[in-house]
Design a protein around this motif. Sequence first.
Motif, PDB file in Angstrom:
ATOM      1  N   LEU A  88       0.826  -1.211   0.000  1.00 42.46           N
ATOM      2  CA  LEU A  88       0.000   0.000   0.000  1.00 42.46           C
ATOM      3  C   LEU A  88       0.861   1.263   0.000  1.00 42.46           C
ATOM      4  CD1 LEU A  88      -2.799  -1.092   2.488  1.00 42.46           C
ATOM      5  CD2 LEU A  88      -3.068  -0.621   0.035  1.00 42.46           C
ATOM      6  N   GLU A  89       1.946   1.240   0.767  1.00 40.73           N
ATOM      7  CA  GLU A  89       2.827   2.412   0.819  1.00 40.73           C
ATOM      8  C   GLU A  89       3.516   2.656  -0.523  1.00 40.73           C
ATOM      9  OE1 GLU A  89       5.409   1.803   4.190  1.00 40.73           O
ATOM     10  OE2 GLU A  89       3.904   2.552   5.588  1.00 40.73           O
ATOM     11  N   ILE A  90       3.959   1.599  -1.178  1.00 43.19           N
ATOM     12  CA  ILE A  90       4.590   1.758  -2.487  1.00 43.19           C
ATOM     13  C   ILE A  90       3.584   2.302  -3.493  1.00 43.19           C
ATOM     14  CG2 ILE A  90       5.622   0.499  -4.432  1.00 43.19           C
ATOM     15  CD1 ILE A  90       6.879  -1.377  -2.239  1.00 43.19           C
ATOM     16  N   THR A  91       2.375   1.760  -3.493  1.00 41.63           N
ATOM     17  CA  THR A  91       1.318   2.252  -4.387  1.00 41.63           C
ATOM     18  C   THR A  91       1.045   3.723  -4.130  1.00 41.63           C
ATOM     19  OG1 THR A  91       0.321   0.043  -4.478  1.00 41.63           O
ATOM     20  CG2 THR A  91      -1.091   1.909  -5.082  1.00 41.63           C
ATOM     21  N   THR A  92       0.974   4.104  -2.868  1.00 45.14           N
ATOM     22  CA  THR A  92       0.752   5.504  -2.495  1.00 45.14           C
ATOM     23  C   THR A  92       1.839   6.402  -3.072  1.00 45.14           C
ATOM     24  OG1 THR A  92      -0.399   4.870  -0.464  1.00 45.14           O
ATOM     25  CG2 THR A  92       0.593   7.062  -0.497  1.00 45.14           C
ATOM     26  N   GLY A  93       3.088   6.015  -2.893  1.00 45.35           N
ATOM     27  CA  GLY A  93       4.203   6.818  -3.392  1.00 45.35           C
ATOM     28  C   GLY A  93       4.200   6.935  -4.905  1.00 45.35           C
ATOM     29  N   VAL A  94       3.935   5.826  -5.588  1.00 42.71           N
ATOM     30  CA  VAL A  94       3.909   5.856  -7.055  1.00 42.71           C
ATOM     31  C   VAL A  94       2.788   6.762  -7.552  1.00 42.71           C
ATOM     32  CG1 VAL A  94       3.469   4.438  -9.112  1.00 42.71           C
ATOM     33  CG2 VAL A  94       5.056   3.628  -7.350  1.00 42.71           C
ATOM     34  N   LEU A  95       1.622   6.670  -6.950  1.00 36.69           N
ATOM     35  CA  LEU A  95       0.514   7.544  -7.363  1.00 36.69           C
ATOM     36  C   LEU A  95       0.865   9.020  -7.157  1.00 36.69           C
ATOM     37  CD1 LEU A  95      -2.617   5.582  -6.067  1.00 36.69           C
ATOM     38  CD2 LEU A  95      -1.965   5.998  -8.452  1.00 36.69           C
ATOM     39  N   MET A  96       1.462   9.341  -6.022  1.00 31.74           N
ATOM     40  CA  MET A  96       1.837  10.734  -5.780  1.00 31.74           C
ATOM     41  C   MET A  96       2.851  11.223  -6.805  1.00 31.74           C
ATOM     42  SD  MET A  96       1.790  11.144  -1.600  1.00 31.74           S
ATOM     43  CE  MET A  96       3.498  10.876  -1.525  1.00 31.74           C
ATOM     44  N   ALA A  97       3.723  10.343  -7.258  1.00 33.91           N
ATOM     45  CA  ALA A  97       4.760  10.725  -8.226  1.00 33.91           C
ATOM     46  C   ALA A  97       4.191  11.047  -9.605  1.00 33.91           C
ATOM     47  CB  ALA A  97       5.802   9.617  -8.342  1.00 33.91           C
ATOM     48  N   GLY A 128      -3.295   9.570  -4.452  1.00 34.80           N
ATOM     49  CA  GLY A 128      -2.145   9.064  -3.700  1.00 34.80           C
ATOM     50  C   GLY A 128      -1.855   9.897  -2.467  1.00 34.80           C
ATOM     51  N   SER A 129      -1.975  11.215  -2.602  1.00 39.17           N
ATOM     52  CA  SER A 129      -1.747  12.095  -1.446  1.00 39.17           C
ATOM     53  C   SER A 129      -2.795  11.865  -0.364  1.00 39.17           C
ATOM     54  CB  SER A 129      -1.746  13.559  -1.892  1.00 39.17           C
ATOM     55  OG  SER A 129      -0.607  13.835  -2.675  1.00 39.17           O
ATOM     56  N   LEU A 130      -4.042  11.621  -0.770  1.00 35.36           N
ATOM     57  CA  LEU A 130      -5.083  11.320   0.222  1.00 35.36           C
ATOM     58  C   LEU A 130      -4.833   9.969   0.884  1.00 35.36           C
ATOM     59  CD1 LEU A 130      -8.335  12.653  -1.493  1.00 35.36           C
ATOM     60  CD2 LEU A 130      -7.026  13.679   0.396  1.00 35.36           C
ATOM     61  N   MET A 131      -4.325   9.011   0.104  1.00 32.51           N
ATOM     62  CA  MET A 131      -3.936   7.725   0.702  1.00 32.51           C
ATOM     63  C   MET A 131      -2.824   7.935   1.718  1.00 32.51           C
ATOM     64  SD  MET A 131      -3.996   5.297  -2.715  1.00 32.51           S
ATOM     65  CE  MET A 131      -3.172   3.913  -1.937  1.00 32.51           C
ATOM     66  N   ALA A 132      -1.873   8.801   1.391  1.00 27.86           N
ATOM     67  CA  ALA A 132      -0.787   9.099   2.330  1.00 27.86           C
ATOM     68  C   ALA A 132      -1.345   9.733   3.602  1.00 27.86           C
ATOM     69  CB  ALA A 132       0.238  10.030   1.677  1.00 27.86           C
ATOM     70  N   ALA A 133      -2.273  10.670   3.440  1.00 29.58           N
ATOM     71  CA  ALA A 133      -2.873  11.323   4.611  1.00 29.58           C
ATOM     72  C   ALA A 133      -3.574  10.292   5.499  1.00 29.58           C
ATOM     73  CB  ALA A 133      -3.838  12.421   4.168  1.00 29.58           C
ATOM     74  N   ALA A 134      -4.313   9.376   4.883  1.00 26.29           N
ATOM     75  CA  ALA A 134      -4.992   8.335   5.665  1.00 26.29           C
ATOM     76  C   ALA A 134      -3.971   7.456   6.387  1.00 26.29           C
ATOM     77  CB  ALA A 134      -5.888   7.494   4.755  1.00 26.29           C
ATOM     78  N   ALA A 135      -2.928   7.053   5.682  1.00 17.50           N
ATOM     79  CA  ALA A 135      -1.890   6.210   6.297  1.00 17.50           C
ATOM     80  C   ALA A 135      -1.247   6.923   7.482  1.00 17.50           C
ATOM     81  CB  ALA A 135      -0.829   5.845   5.255  1.00 17.50           C
ATOM     82  N   LEU A 136      -1.005   8.206   7.326  1.00 19.60           N
ATOM     83  CA  LEU A 136      -0.371   8.971   8.406  1.00 19.60           C
ATOM     84  C   LEU A 136      -1.311   9.133   9.597  1.00 19.60           C
ATOM     85  CD1 LEU A 136       1.417  11.440   6.035  1.00 19.60           C
ATOM     86  CD2 LEU A 136       2.569   9.830   7.582  1.00 19.60           C
ATOM     87  N   LEU A 137      -2.596   9.279   9.358  1.00 21.09           N
ATOM     88  CA  LEU A 137      -3.561   9.323  10.468  1.00 21.09           C
ATOM     89  C   LEU A 137      -3.568   7.993  11.224  1.00 21.09           C
ATOM     90  CD1 LEU A 137      -6.570  11.262   8.900  1.00 21.09           C
ATOM     91  CD2 LEU A 137      -5.133  11.988  10.834  1.00 21.09           C
ATOM     92  N   ALA A 190       1.019  15.953   3.045  1.00 21.75           N
ATOM     93  CA  ALA A 190       0.161  15.104   2.209  1.00 21.75           C
ATOM     94  C   ALA A 190      -1.147  15.818   1.860  1.00 21.75           C
ATOM     95  CB  ALA A 190      -0.122  13.782   2.924  1.00 21.75           C
ATOM     96  N   LEU A 191      -1.729  16.497   2.831  1.00 19.43           N
ATOM     97  CA  LEU A 191      -2.971  17.226   2.561  1.00 19.43           C
ATOM     98  C   LEU A 191      -2.728  18.376   1.588  1.00 19.43           C
ATOM     99  CD1 LEU A 191      -4.522  17.244   6.142  1.00 19.43           C
ATOM    100  CD2 LEU A 191      -5.271  15.890   4.157  1.00 19.43           C
ATOM    101  N   TRP A 192      -1.614  19.078   1.746  1.00 20.82           N
ATOM    102  CA  TRP A 192      -1.299  20.179   0.838  1.00 20.82           C
ATOM    103  C   TRP A 192      -1.080  19.658  -0.583  1.00 20.82           C
ATOM    104  CZ3 TRP A 192       2.230  21.743  -2.677  1.00 20.82           C
ATOM    105  CH2 TRP A 192       2.128  23.070  -3.109  1.00 20.82           C
ATOM    106  N   THR A 193      -0.312  18.563  -0.726  1.00 25.51           N
ATOM    107  CA  THR A 193      -0.063  18.038  -2.065  1.00 25.51           C
ATOM    108  C   THR A 193      -1.351  17.502  -2.696  1.00 25.51           C
ATOM    109  OG1 THR A 193       0.653  15.868  -1.229  1.00 25.51           O
ATOM    110  CG2 THR A 193       2.377  17.516  -1.648  1.00 25.51           C
ATOM    111  N   ALA A 194      -2.269  16.979  -1.880  1.00 23.12           N
ATOM    112  CA  ALA A 194      -3.563  16.543  -2.426  1.00 23.12           C
ATOM    113  C   ALA A 194      -4.327  17.738  -2.991  1.00 23.12           C
ATOM    114  CB  ALA A 194      -4.391  15.847  -1.337  1.00 23.12           C
ATOM    115  N   GLY A 195      -4.410  18.808  -2.212  1.00 29.76           N
ATOM    116  CA  GLY A 195      -5.114  19.997  -2.685  1.00 29.76           C
ATOM    117  C   GLY A 195      -4.489  20.587  -3.928  1.00 29.76           C
ATOM    118  N   GLU A 196      -3.165  20.650  -3.957  1.00 29.41           N
ATOM    119  CA  GLU A 196      -2.466  21.208  -5.121  1.00 29.41           C
ATOM    120  C   GLU A 196      -2.706  20.351  -6.356  1.00 29.41           C
ATOM    121  OE1 GLU A 196       0.433  21.748  -8.125  1.00 29.41           O
ATOM    122  OE2 GLU A 196       0.333  19.951  -6.879  1.00 29.41           O
ATOM    123  N   ALA A 197      -2.656  19.033  -6.200  1.00 26.66           N
ATOM    124  CA  ALA A 197      -2.858  18.138  -7.344  1.00 26.66           C
ATOM    125  C   ALA A 197      -4.311  18.174  -7.822  1.00 26.66           C
ATOM    126  CB  ALA A 197      -2.440  16.714  -6.976  1.00 26.66           C
TER     127      ALA A 197
END
Length: 161
Positions: A69-78, A90-99, A129-136
């Motif tokens: 899941l973490e690798i998928t998250t990183g690839v999506l963000m990239a 991907g950024s929202l997945m990262a935010a969820a993982a971090l929560l 992660a939240l900022w990058t989600a909003g920007e994307a």
Amino acid sequence: MANQIEWLLRVGKGIMRYSLVLFFVGFGLYKFTLVEALTIEPLMSNSPFFSWLYPLVGVQGASNVIGGLEITTGVLMALRRWRPLLSAAGSLMAAAALLFTLSFLLTTPRLTPDLQGFLIKDLTLLGAALWTAGEAFLAGSFRIIDEQPSLDEPDSMVVTT
């Protein structure tokens, strides 16, 4: 001065996004090692979100699931440059993982100060992660608008009979 500010924003945005990518892909790959599987086991086995994994797939299997899941998250963000909406997901997945990771502060008994400090850094990563989600999402919404056919440009419209 405006050029320097624009440069700071552009470089800062890239560092923020791609350091998150590196973080998620790197730690995701590390989850496939026995050392990391054993390290996260006390955290995950006490979590109401993850403890159910252990009876199903065991210590290494649970770590592998999280790693995937973490690798998928990183690839999506990239993918921000080519697919901003996938990057936002991907950024929202990262935010969820971090929560979920931050919840270990409440669910893990006898956390050492070192581990508490390691986990609390995820609060900063959550903000990134939240900022990058909003920007994307914003970049993706402009791309959708730009790709709409225009009535003023006959070549951009397809007519079928």
